[in-house]
Write a protein that holds these residues in place. Structure first.
Motif, PDB file in Angstrom:
ATOM      1  N   VAL A  85     -62.385 -85.232 -40.009  1.00  8.99           N
ATOM      2  CA  VAL A  85     -62.935 -84.617 -41.218  1.00  8.99           C
ATOM      3  C   VAL A  85     -61.971 -83.606 -41.833  1.00  8.99           C
ATOM      4  O   VAL A  85     -62.278 -82.985 -42.839  1.00  8.99           O
ATOM      5  CB  VAL A  85     -64.285 -83.916 -40.911  1.00  8.99           C
ATOM      6  CG1 VAL A  85     -65.344 -84.946 -40.551  1.00  8.99           C
ATOM      7  CG2 VAL A  85     -64.122 -82.893 -39.809  1.00  8.99           C
ATOM      8  N   CYS A  86     -60.824 -83.425 -41.190  1.00 14.28           N
ATOM      9  CA  CYS A  86     -59.861 -82.452 -41.731  1.00 14.28           C
ATOM     10  C   CYS A  86     -59.284 -82.989 -43.034  1.00 14.28           C
ATOM     11  O   CYS A  86     -58.993 -84.175 -43.149  1.00 14.28           O
ATOM     12  CB  CYS A  86     -58.733 -82.204 -40.731  1.00 14.28           C
ATOM     13  SG  CYS A  86     -59.348 -81.479 -39.212  1.00 14.28           S
ATOM     14  N   LYS A  87     -59.135 -82.077 -44.004  1.00 15.60           N
ATOM     15  CA  LYS A  87     -58.665 -82.517 -45.318  1.00 15.60           C
ATOM     16  C   LYS A  87     -57.164 -82.363 -45.489  1.00 15.60           C
ATOM     17  O   LYS A  87     -56.500 -83.193 -46.077  1.00 15.60           O
ATOM     18  CB  LYS A  87     -59.398 -81.735 -46.409  1.00 15.60           C
ATOM     19  CG  LYS A  87     -60.850 -82.171 -46.512  1.00 15.60           C
ATOM     20  CD  LYS A  87     -61.611 -81.343 -47.509  1.00 15.60           C
ATOM     21  CE  LYS A  87     -63.055 -81.832 -47.589  1.00 15.60           C
ATOM     22  NZ  LYS A  87     -63.870 -80.929 -48.419  1.00 15.60           N
ATOM     23  N   GLU A  88     -56.661 -81.250 -44.989  1.00  7.62           N
ATOM     24  CA  GLU A  88     -55.235 -80.988 -45.220  1.00  7.62           C
ATOM     25  C   GLU A  88     -54.388 -81.547 -44.085  1.00  7.62           C
ATOM     26  O   GLU A  88     -53.964 -80.837 -43.188  1.00  7.62           O
ATOM     27  CB  GLU A  88     -55.000 -79.492 -45.404  1.00  7.62           C
ATOM     28  CG  GLU A  88     -55.568 -79.005 -46.723  1.00  7.62           C
ATOM     29  CD  GLU A  88     -55.305 -77.532 -46.947  1.00  7.62           C
ATOM     30  OE1 GLU A  88     -54.582 -77.208 -47.902  1.00  7.62           O
ATOM     31  OE2 GLU A  88     -55.805 -76.721 -46.154  1.00  7.62           O
ATOM     32  N   LEU A  89     -54.201 -82.860 -44.165  1.00  9.74           N
ATOM     33  CA  LEU A  89     -53.332 -83.529 -43.197  1.00  9.74           C
ATOM     34  C   LEU A  89     -52.045 -83.907 -43.927  1.00  9.74           C
ATOM     35  O   LEU A  89     -52.095 -84.401 -45.051  1.00  9.74           O
ATOM     36  CB  LEU A  89     -54.017 -84.777 -42.643  1.00  9.74           C
ATOM     37  CG  LEU A  89     -55.304 -84.532 -41.851  1.00  9.74           C
ATOM     38  CD1 LEU A  89     -55.929 -85.861 -41.448  1.00  9.74           C
ATOM     39  CD2 LEU A  89     -55.045 -83.681 -40.617  1.00  9.74           C
ATOM     40  N   PHE A  90     -50.935 -83.647 -43.277  1.00  9.82           N
ATOM     41  CA  PHE A  90     -49.650 -83.927 -43.927  1.00  9.82           C
ATOM     42  C   PHE A  90     -48.798 -84.815 -43.042  1.00  9.82           C
ATOM     43  O   PHE A  90     -48.859 -84.722 -41.812  1.00  9.82           O
ATOM     44  CB  PHE A  90     -48.882 -82.620 -44.193  1.00  9.82           C
ATOM     45  CG  PHE A  90     -49.610 -81.684 -45.117  1.00  9.82           C
ATOM     46  CD1 PHE A  90     -49.457 -81.794 -46.496  1.00  9.82           C
ATOM     47  CD2 PHE A  90     -50.461 -80.706 -44.609  1.00  9.82           C
ATOM     48  CE1 PHE A  90     -50.129 -80.930 -47.343  1.00  9.82           C
ATOM     49  CE2 PHE A  90     -51.123 -79.854 -45.458  1.00  9.82           C
ATOM     50  CZ  PHE A  90     -50.970 -79.963 -46.836  1.00  9.82           C
ATOM     51  N   ASP A  91     -48.021 -85.637 -43.717  1.00 12.15           N
ATOM     52  CA  ASP A  91     -47.029 -86.434 -42.990  1.00 12.15           C
ATOM     53  C   ASP A  91     -46.052 -85.450 -42.347  1.00 12.15           C
ATOM     54  O   ASP A  91     -45.496 -84.578 -43.029  1.00 12.15           O
ATOM     55  CB  ASP A  91     -46.286 -87.339 -43.989  1.00 12.15           C
ATOM     56  CG  ASP A  91     -45.324 -88.277 -43.275  1.00 12.15           C
ATOM     57  OD1 ASP A  91     -44.739 -87.859 -42.247  1.00 12.15           O
ATOM     58  OD2 ASP A  91     -45.156 -89.416 -43.748  1.00 12.15           O
ATOM     59  N   ILE A  92     -45.847 -85.588 -41.054  1.00 14.90           N
ATOM     60  CA  ILE A  92     -44.988 -84.643 -40.331  1.00 14.90           C
ATOM     61  C   ILE A  92     -43.586 -84.589 -40.945  1.00 14.90           C
ATOM     62  O   ILE A  92     -42.959 -83.534 -41.017  1.00 14.90           O
ATOM     63  CB  ILE A  92     -44.918 -84.993 -38.814  1.00 14.90           C
ATOM     64  CG1 ILE A  92     -44.154 -83.910 -38.041  1.00 14.90           C
ATOM     65  CG2 ILE A  92     -44.282 -86.351 -38.567  1.00 14.90           C
ATOM     66  CD1 ILE A  92     -44.837 -82.582 -38.007  1.00 14.90           C
ATOM     67  N   ASN A  93     -43.131 -85.742 -41.460  1.00 17.77           N
ATOM     68  CA  ASN A  93     -41.791 -85.781 -42.052  1.00 17.77           C
ATOM     69  C   ASN A  93     -41.711 -84.909 -43.295  1.00 17.77           C
ATOM     70  O   ASN A  93     -40.696 -84.276 -43.560  1.00 17.77           O
ATOM     71  CB  ASN A  93     -41.401 -87.223 -42.393  1.00 17.77           C
ATOM     72  CG  ASN A  93     -41.246 -88.045 -41.133  1.00 17.77           C
ATOM     73  OD1 ASN A  93     -40.704 -87.560 -40.146  1.00 17.77           O
ATOM     74  ND2 ASN A  93     -41.762 -89.265 -41.154  1.00 17.77           N
ATOM     75  N   ASP A  94     -42.826 -84.887 -44.068  1.00 17.94           N
ATOM     76  CA  ASP A  94     -42.838 -84.050 -45.263  1.00 17.94           C
ATOM     77  C   ASP A  94     -42.835 -82.574 -44.885  1.00 17.94           C
ATOM     78  O   ASP A  94     -42.233 -81.750 -45.554  1.00 17.94           O
ATOM     79  CB  ASP A  94     -44.085 -84.356 -46.111  1.00 17.94           C
ATOM     80  CG  ASP A  94     -44.024 -85.761 -46.683  1.00 17.94           C
ATOM     81  OD1 ASP A  94     -42.887 -86.293 -46.773  1.00 17.94           O
ATOM     82  OD2 ASP A  94     -45.088 -86.318 -47.001  1.00 17.94           O
TER      83      ASP A  94
END
Ligand SMILES: [Zn+2]
Ligand SMILES: [Zn+2]
Ligand SMILES: [Zn+2]
Ligand SMILES: [Zn+2]
Length: 381
Positions: free
Chosen positions: A155-164
Protein backbone atom coordinates in the motif's frame (compact mmCIF):
# COMPACT_ATOMS: atom_id res chain seq x y z
CA UNK A 1 14.90 23.95 -8.81
CA UNK A 2 14.83 21.38 -6.08
CA UNK A 3 11.40 20.24 -7.10
CA UNK A 4 12.61 19.74 -10.61
CA UNK A 5 15.20 17.23 -9.45
CA UNK A 6 12.66 14.46 -9.35
CA UNK A 7 11.57 15.38 -12.83
CA UNK A 8 15.08 14.70 -13.95
CA UNK A 9 14.85 11.14 -12.73
CA UNK A 10 14.52 8.96 -15.77
CA UNK A 11 14.33 5.21 -15.53
CA UNK A 12 17.56 3.92 -16.89
CA UNK A 13 19.86 1.02 -16.35
CA UNK A 14 22.58 1.77 -13.91
CA UNK A 15 23.88 -1.55 -12.83
CA UNK A 16 26.39 -0.66 -10.16
CA UNK A 17 24.48 2.22 -8.64
CA UNK A 18 23.59 0.57 -5.36
CA UNK A 19 27.12 -0.73 -5.10
CA UNK A 20 28.26 2.86 -5.37
CA UNK A 21 26.09 3.92 -2.49
CA UNK A 22 27.67 1.22 -0.43
CA UNK A 23 31.12 2.28 -1.58
CA UNK A 24 30.45 5.70 -0.18
CA UNK A 25 29.24 4.14 2.99
CA UNK A 26 32.47 2.21 3.24
CA UNK A 27 34.59 5.29 2.58
CA UNK A 28 33.58 7.14 5.63
CA UNK A 29 31.05 6.13 8.19
CA UNK A 30 30.88 9.69 9.51
CA UNK A 31 28.93 10.58 6.41
CA UNK A 32 26.32 8.00 7.15
CA UNK A 33 24.06 10.62 8.65
CA UNK A 34 24.52 12.96 5.72
CA UNK A 35 23.87 10.17 3.26
CA UNK A 36 20.79 9.22 5.14
CA UNK A 37 19.62 12.80 5.04
CA UNK A 38 20.41 13.21 1.40
CA UNK A 39 19.20 9.90 0.07
CA UNK A 40 16.97 8.72 2.91
CA UNK A 41 18.15 5.18 2.48
CA UNK A 42 17.83 2.42 5.04
CA UNK A 43 21.24 0.81 5.14
CA UNK A 44 20.25 -2.09 7.32
CA UNK A 45 19.10 -4.05 4.32
CA UNK A 46 22.54 -4.17 2.77
CA UNK A 47 23.91 -7.68 2.46
CA UNK A 48 27.46 -6.74 3.30
CA UNK A 49 29.66 -9.68 3.95
CA UNK A 50 27.36 -12.27 2.47
CA UNK A 51 28.41 -12.09 -1.14
CA UNK A 52 30.63 -14.67 -2.75
CA UNK A 53 29.98 -16.90 0.20
CA UNK A 54 27.41 -19.14 -1.46
CA UNK A 55 27.90 -22.78 -0.55
CA UNK A 56 30.76 -21.65 1.64
CA UNK A 57 32.93 -21.08 -1.42
CA UNK A 58 34.31 -17.74 -2.42
CA UNK A 59 33.78 -16.71 -6.00
CA UNK A 60 36.99 -16.80 -7.96
CA UNK A 61 37.09 -13.45 -9.73
CA UNK A 62 39.55 -14.64 -12.33
CA UNK A 63 37.42 -17.36 -13.90
CA UNK A 64 34.28 -17.05 -16.00
CA UNK A 65 31.36 -18.13 -13.80
CA UNK A 66 29.15 -19.08 -16.74
CA UNK A 67 31.80 -21.32 -18.27
CA UNK A 68 32.62 -22.63 -14.82
CA UNK A 69 28.97 -23.67 -14.48
CA UNK A 70 29.51 -25.75 -17.61
CA UNK A 71 32.66 -27.27 -16.11
CA UNK A 72 34.88 -25.16 -18.40
CA UNK A 73 37.64 -23.03 -16.90
CA UNK A 74 38.19 -19.77 -18.73
CA UNK A 75 39.71 -16.52 -17.49
CA UNK A 76 37.21 -13.74 -16.84
CA UNK A 77 37.76 -10.33 -18.43
CA UNK A 78 34.86 -8.34 -17.01
CA UNK A 79 32.67 -8.35 -13.93
CA UNK A 80 28.91 -7.79 -13.94
CA UNK A 81 27.76 -6.56 -10.53
CA UNK A 82 24.16 -7.16 -11.46
CA UNK A 83 24.76 -10.81 -12.31
CA UNK A 84 27.41 -10.90 -9.58
CA UNK A 85 29.56 -12.89 -11.98
CA UNK A 86 32.83 -12.76 -13.86
CA UNK A 87 32.61 -13.25 -17.62
CA UNK A 88 35.07 -14.48 -20.23
CA UNK A 89 35.41 -12.75 -23.61
CA UNK A 90 32.84 -15.00 -25.34
CA UNK A 91 30.33 -14.85 -22.48
CA UNK A 92 30.77 -11.06 -22.30
CA UNK A 93 29.71 -10.85 -25.92
CA UNK A 94 26.64 -12.99 -25.23
CA UNK A 95 25.93 -10.98 -22.04
CA UNK A 96 26.10 -7.76 -24.06
CA UNK A 97 23.51 -8.80 -26.67
CA UNK A 98 21.24 -11.12 -24.67
CA UNK A 99 17.85 -9.52 -24.01
CA UNK A 100 17.97 -10.30 -20.29
CA UNK A 101 21.39 -8.77 -19.69
CA UNK A 102 22.03 -6.26 -22.48
CA UNK A 103 21.34 -3.36 -20.11
CA UNK A 104 23.90 -4.57 -17.57
CA UNK A 105 27.00 -2.48 -17.40
CA UNK A 106 30.23 -4.28 -16.69
CA UNK A 107 33.63 -3.29 -15.43
CA UNK A 108 37.00 -4.82 -16.21
CA UNK A 109 38.24 -7.48 -13.81
CA UNK A 110 41.35 -5.36 -13.19
CA UNK A 111 39.18 -2.39 -12.26
CA UNK A 112 36.97 -4.60 -10.13
CA UNK A 113 39.98 -5.98 -8.27
CA UNK A 114 41.02 -2.44 -7.40
CA UNK A 115 37.86 -2.01 -5.32
CA UNK A 116 38.36 -2.42 -1.57
CA UNK A 117 37.50 -5.92 -0.20
CA UNK A 118 34.58 -4.46 1.75
CA UNK A 119 33.08 -3.26 -1.53
CA UNK A 120 33.65 -6.59 -3.23
CA UNK A 121 31.65 -8.26 -0.48
CA UNK A 122 28.53 -6.26 -1.23
CA UNK A 123 25.69 -7.93 -3.05
CA UNK A 124 22.65 -6.21 -4.41
CA UNK A 125 20.22 -8.77 -3.15
CA UNK A 126 17.65 -8.61 -0.39
CA UNK A 127 18.71 -10.62 2.63
CA UNK A 128 15.15 -11.82 3.30
CA UNK A 129 14.40 -13.13 -0.19
CA UNK A 130 17.83 -13.33 -1.78
CA UNK A 131 16.48 -11.38 -4.73
CA UNK A 132 17.80 -8.28 -6.44
CA UNK A 133 17.07 -4.99 -4.68
CA UNK A 134 15.06 -2.92 -7.11
CA UNK A 135 12.79 -0.60 -5.16
CA UNK A 136 13.24 2.08 -2.57
CA UNK A 137 10.26 2.75 -0.28
CA UNK A 138 10.36 6.33 0.93
CA UNK A 139 7.75 5.82 3.67
CA UNK A 140 9.62 2.94 5.31
CA UNK A 141 13.00 4.22 4.19
CA UNK A 142 14.00 0.76 3.03
CA UNK A 143 15.60 -1.04 0.10
CA UNK A 144 13.34 -3.75 -1.23
CA UNK A 145 13.25 -6.58 -3.69
CA UNK A 146 10.04 -7.27 -5.61
CA UNK A 147 8.94 -9.76 -2.97
CA UNK A 148 9.50 -7.20 -0.20
CA UNK A 149 7.21 -4.81 -2.07
CA UNK A 150 4.49 -7.41 -2.41
CA UNK A 151 4.75 -8.57 1.19
CA UNK A 152 5.36 -5.34 3.09
CA UNK A 153 4.90 -2.29 0.88
CA UNK A 154 1.83 -3.13 -1.09
CA UNK A 155 0.00 0.00 0.00
CA UNK A 156 3.04 2.27 0.03
CA UNK A 157 2.75 5.07 -2.49
CA UNK A 158 6.21 6.52 -2.73
CA UNK A 159 8.13 3.66 -4.22
CA UNK A 160 11.08 4.50 -6.42
CA UNK A 161 13.25 2.58 -8.79
CA UNK A 162 16.48 2.09 -6.84
CA UNK A 163 18.46 3.11 -9.93
CA UNK A 164 16.68 6.46 -10.03
CA UNK A 165 17.38 7.01 -6.35
CA UNK A 166 21.09 6.25 -6.52
CA UNK A 167 21.98 7.21 -10.09
CA UNK A 168 23.38 10.64 -9.19
CA UNK A 169 25.24 9.43 -6.12
CA UNK A 170 28.67 10.04 -7.71
CA UNK A 171 27.81 13.67 -8.36
CA UNK A 172 25.93 14.10 -5.09
CA UNK A 173 26.99 16.68 -2.56
CA UNK A 174 27.90 13.97 -0.10
CA UNK A 175 30.15 12.14 -2.57
CA UNK A 176 31.84 15.37 -3.65
CA UNK A 177 32.05 16.42 -0.05
CA UNK A 178 33.80 13.17 0.89
CA UNK A 179 36.23 13.56 -2.01
CA UNK A 180 36.99 17.15 -1.06
CA UNK A 181 37.22 16.37 2.64
CA UNK A 182 39.54 13.41 1.93
CA UNK A 183 41.75 15.67 -0.18
CA UNK A 184 41.66 18.22 2.59
CA UNK A 185 42.45 15.66 5.31
CA UNK A 186 45.24 14.24 3.17
CA UNK A 187 46.63 17.76 2.69
CA UNK A 188 46.31 18.37 6.43
CA UNK A 189 48.21 15.17 7.24
CA UNK A 190 50.92 16.23 4.77
CA UNK A 191 51.14 19.62 6.48
CA UNK A 192 51.19 18.01 9.92
CA UNK A 193 53.91 15.56 8.86
CA UNK A 194 55.96 18.35 7.27
CA UNK A 195 55.48 20.49 10.35
CA UNK A 196 56.52 17.68 12.71
CA UNK A 197 59.58 16.96 10.56
CA UNK A 198 60.45 20.66 10.62
CA UNK A 199 60.05 20.60 14.39
CA UNK A 200 62.41 17.60 14.56
CA UNK A 201 65.01 19.42 12.48
CA UNK A 202 64.52 22.59 14.49
CA UNK A 203 65.04 20.93 17.88
CA UNK A 204 68.10 19.11 16.53
CA UNK A 205 69.57 22.41 15.34
CA UNK A 206 68.63 24.12 18.59
CA UNK A 207 70.23 21.28 20.57
CA UNK A 208 73.49 21.86 18.68
CA UNK A 209 73.26 25.63 19.29
CA UNK A 210 72.58 25.08 22.99
CA UNK A 211 75.51 22.65 23.19
CA UNK A 212 77.92 25.26 21.88
CA UNK A 213 76.29 27.89 24.10
CA UNK A 214 76.91 25.64 27.14
CA UNK A 215 80.52 25.09 26.08
CA UNK A 216 81.03 28.82 25.46
CA UNK A 217 79.52 29.69 28.85
CA UNK A 218 81.77 27.14 30.55
CA UNK A 219 84.81 28.59 28.76
CA UNK A 220 83.80 32.07 29.94
CA UNK A 221 83.50 30.80 33.52
CA UNK A 222 86.87 29.03 33.28
CA UNK A 223 88.44 32.13 31.76
CA UNK A 224 86.94 34.26 34.54
CA UNK A 225 88.28 31.81 37.15
CA UNK A 226 91.69 32.01 35.44
CA UNK A 227 91.54 35.80 35.74
CA UNK A 228 90.55 35.58 39.43
CA UNK A 229 93.37 33.10 40.03
CA UNK A 230 95.85 35.38 38.30
CA UNK A 231 94.70 38.32 40.44
CA UNK A 232 94.92 36.45 43.73
CA UNK A 233 98.36 35.06 42.79
CA UNK A 234 99.49 38.58 41.96
CA UNK A 235 98.17 39.82 45.28
CA UNK A 236 99.88 36.96 47.10
CA UNK A 237 103.17 37.75 45.47
CA UNK A 238 102.75 41.47 46.15
CA UNK A 239 101.89 40.85 49.80
CA UNK A 240 104.87 38.57 50.27
CA UNK A 241 107.16 41.16 48.69
CA UNK A 242 105.75 43.93 50.88
CA UNK A 243 106.08 41.91 54.08
CA UNK A 244 109.57 40.72 53.10
CA UNK A 245 110.60 44.27 52.31
CA UNK A 246 109.55 45.44 55.77
CA UNK A 247 111.32 42.53 57.45
CA UNK A 248 114.42 43.21 55.34
CA UNK A 249 114.27 46.88 56.29
CA UNK A 250 114.05 45.99 59.99
CA UNK A 251 116.70 43.35 59.54
CA UNK A 252 119.04 45.95 58.03
CA UNK A 253 118.40 48.30 60.95
CA UNK A 254 118.93 45.47 63.44
CA UNK A 255 122.13 44.39 61.69
CA UNK A 256 123.40 47.99 61.78
CA UNK A 257 122.48 48.29 65.46
CA UNK A 258 124.08 44.92 66.14
CA UNK A 259 127.25 46.15 64.44
CA UNK A 260 127.15 49.33 66.52
CA UNK A 261 126.63 47.31 69.69
CA UNK A 262 129.59 45.06 68.81
CA UNK A 263 131.68 48.18 68.30
CA UNK A 264 130.46 49.54 71.64
CA UNK A 265 131.37 46.27 73.29
CA UNK A 266 134.87 46.40 71.79
CA UNK A 267 135.21 50.02 72.79
CA UNK A 268 134.11 49.41 76.36
CA UNK A 269 136.42 46.41 76.61
CA UNK A 270 139.33 48.48 75.31
CA UNK A 271 138.44 51.39 77.56
CA UNK A 272 138.21 49.06 80.51
CA UNK A 273 141.60 47.66 79.74
CA UNK A 274 143.57 50.60 78.40
CA UNK A 275 141.96 54.01 79.13
CA UNK A 276 142.70 56.15 82.18
CA UNK A 277 139.97 56.74 84.71
CA UNK A 278 139.61 60.35 83.55
CA UNK A 279 139.32 59.29 79.96
CA UNK A 280 136.77 56.65 80.99
CA UNK A 281 134.81 59.18 83.05
CA UNK A 282 134.61 61.65 80.14
CA UNK A 283 133.68 58.98 77.55
CA UNK A 284 131.17 57.23 79.77
CA UNK A 285 128.35 59.74 79.17
CA UNK A 286 128.63 59.34 75.39
CA UNK A 287 128.81 55.55 75.68
CA UNK A 288 125.78 55.49 77.99
CA UNK A 289 123.86 57.63 75.52
CA UNK A 290 124.68 55.23 72.67
CA UNK A 291 123.73 52.17 74.71
CA UNK A 292 120.44 53.77 75.79
CA UNK A 293 119.73 54.53 72.18
CA UNK A 294 120.11 50.87 71.17
CA UNK A 295 118.06 49.74 74.12
CA UNK A 296 115.37 52.25 73.18
CA UNK A 297 115.49 50.93 69.61
CA UNK A 298 114.69 47.42 70.84
CA UNK A 299 111.90 48.76 73.05
CA UNK A 300 110.47 50.61 70.06
CA UNK A 301 110.55 47.40 68.01
CA UNK A 302 108.69 45.60 70.77
CA UNK A 303 106.21 48.44 71.35
CA UNK A 304 105.49 48.80 67.63
CA UNK A 305 104.97 45.04 67.34
CA UNK A 306 107.64 45.07 64.68
CA UNK A 307 108.78 41.75 66.05
CA UNK A 308 105.47 40.08 65.30
CA UNK A 309 105.62 37.35 62.68
CA UNK A 310 104.01 38.05 59.36
CA UNK A 311 101.91 34.96 58.64
CA UNK A 312 100.34 34.61 55.21
CA UNK A 313 97.12 32.69 54.69
CA UNK A 314 94.34 32.46 52.14
CA UNK A 315 90.68 33.12 52.74
CA UNK A 316 88.76 31.77 49.76
CA UNK A 317 85.61 33.81 49.14
CA UNK A 318 82.36 32.17 50.23
CA UNK A 319 80.90 31.67 46.73
CA UNK A 320 84.09 30.14 45.40
CA UNK A 321 84.50 27.89 48.41
CA UNK A 322 80.85 26.81 48.24
CA UNK A 323 80.64 26.67 44.48
CA UNK A 324 78.45 23.54 44.59
CA UNK A 325 75.89 25.45 46.66
CA UNK A 326 76.29 28.73 44.78
CA UNK A 327 76.08 27.04 41.39
CA UNK A 328 74.12 23.82 41.91
CA UNK A 329 73.37 23.43 38.19
CA UNK A 330 74.59 24.85 34.95
CA UNK A 331 71.01 25.83 34.09
CA UNK A 332 67.84 24.07 33.04
CA UNK A 333 66.57 23.00 29.65
CA UNK A 334 63.22 24.66 29.02
CA UNK A 335 60.64 23.24 26.66
CA UNK A 336 58.10 25.78 25.53
CA UNK A 337 54.96 24.88 23.69
CA UNK A 338 54.63 27.45 20.96
CA UNK A 339 52.02 27.73 18.26
CA UNK A 340 53.38 26.04 15.14
CA UNK A 341 51.58 28.37 12.79
CA UNK A 342 50.44 25.35 10.80
CA UNK A 343 47.22 25.88 8.88
CA UNK A 344 44.74 23.06 9.24
CA UNK A 345 42.11 23.51 6.58
CA UNK A 346 38.59 22.77 7.76
CA UNK A 347 35.62 22.91 5.50
CA UNK A 348 33.07 24.79 7.51
CA UNK A 349 29.34 24.77 7.18
CA UNK A 350 29.24 21.06 6.51
CA UNK A 351 25.65 21.17 7.70
CA UNK A 352 24.89 23.91 5.22
CA UNK A 353 25.25 21.72 2.17
CA UNK A 354 22.57 22.06 -0.39
CA UNK A 355 20.30 19.08 -0.17
CA UNK A 356 19.69 18.20 -3.77
CA UNK A 357 17.87 14.92 -3.64
CA UNK A 358 16.07 14.92 -0.32
CA UNK A 359 13.76 17.84 -1.07
CA UNK A 360 13.06 16.19 -4.37
CA UNK A 361 12.11 12.94 -2.70
CA UNK A 362 10.26 14.77 0.01
CA UNK A 363 8.40 16.79 -2.55
CA UNK A 364 4.69 16.24 -2.24
CA UNK A 365 3.67 17.95 -5.43
CA UNK A 366 1.25 16.18 -7.66
CA UNK A 367 3.80 15.18 -10.26
CA UNK A 368 6.10 13.31 -7.90
CA UNK A 369 3.27 11.59 -6.07
CA UNK A 370 1.71 10.62 -9.35
CA UNK A 371 5.00 9.31 -10.69
CA UNK A 372 5.52 7.27 -7.57
CA UNK A 373 2.02 5.86 -7.74
CA UNK A 374 2.36 5.14 -11.43
CA UNK A 375 5.58 3.32 -10.78
CA UNK A 376 4.01 1.40 -7.94
CA UNK A 377 1.01 0.50 -10.05
CA UNK A 378 3.26 -0.57 -12.84
CA UNK A 379 5.13 -2.92 -10.52
CA UNK A 380 1.92 -4.29 -9.12
CA UNK A 381 0.54 -5.24 -12.48
ZN1 LIG B 1 32.53 -17.84 -20.30
ZN1 LIG C 1 24.86 -9.11 -15.99
ZN1 LIG D 1 13.08 -8.98 -0.31
ZN1 LIG E 1 6.87 0.79 2.30
Amino acid sequence: MQNSSLHQIRPRQHTSASTLVTIIKMICSQYRTNLHKEFSIDWTNCNIGTAHQDNGMETNLTICDICDFRQITKPSVVWCSECDEGLCRECTEHHRISKATRGHSTISIDGYKKLPPTILEITQTCKDHNEKIQIYCYKHDSLCCKKCVVENHNVCKELFDINDVVKDVKSSNTFLDIEQTLAEISENFKRIRKDREENLTAIKETREKIESEIKMTKLKIVSYLDKLQEEILKELSKTEKLESKQIHKLLTAVQQAEKDVTEYQNNIANIKQHASDLQTFIALNQIKHDVDEKDKFIQTLVNNKDLNHAVLSLKISYNVKNIKTSIPTFGIIVVESKSSGITIARRKNQQAQTMVMVPALRSSDFESTKRARDYHDCKQS
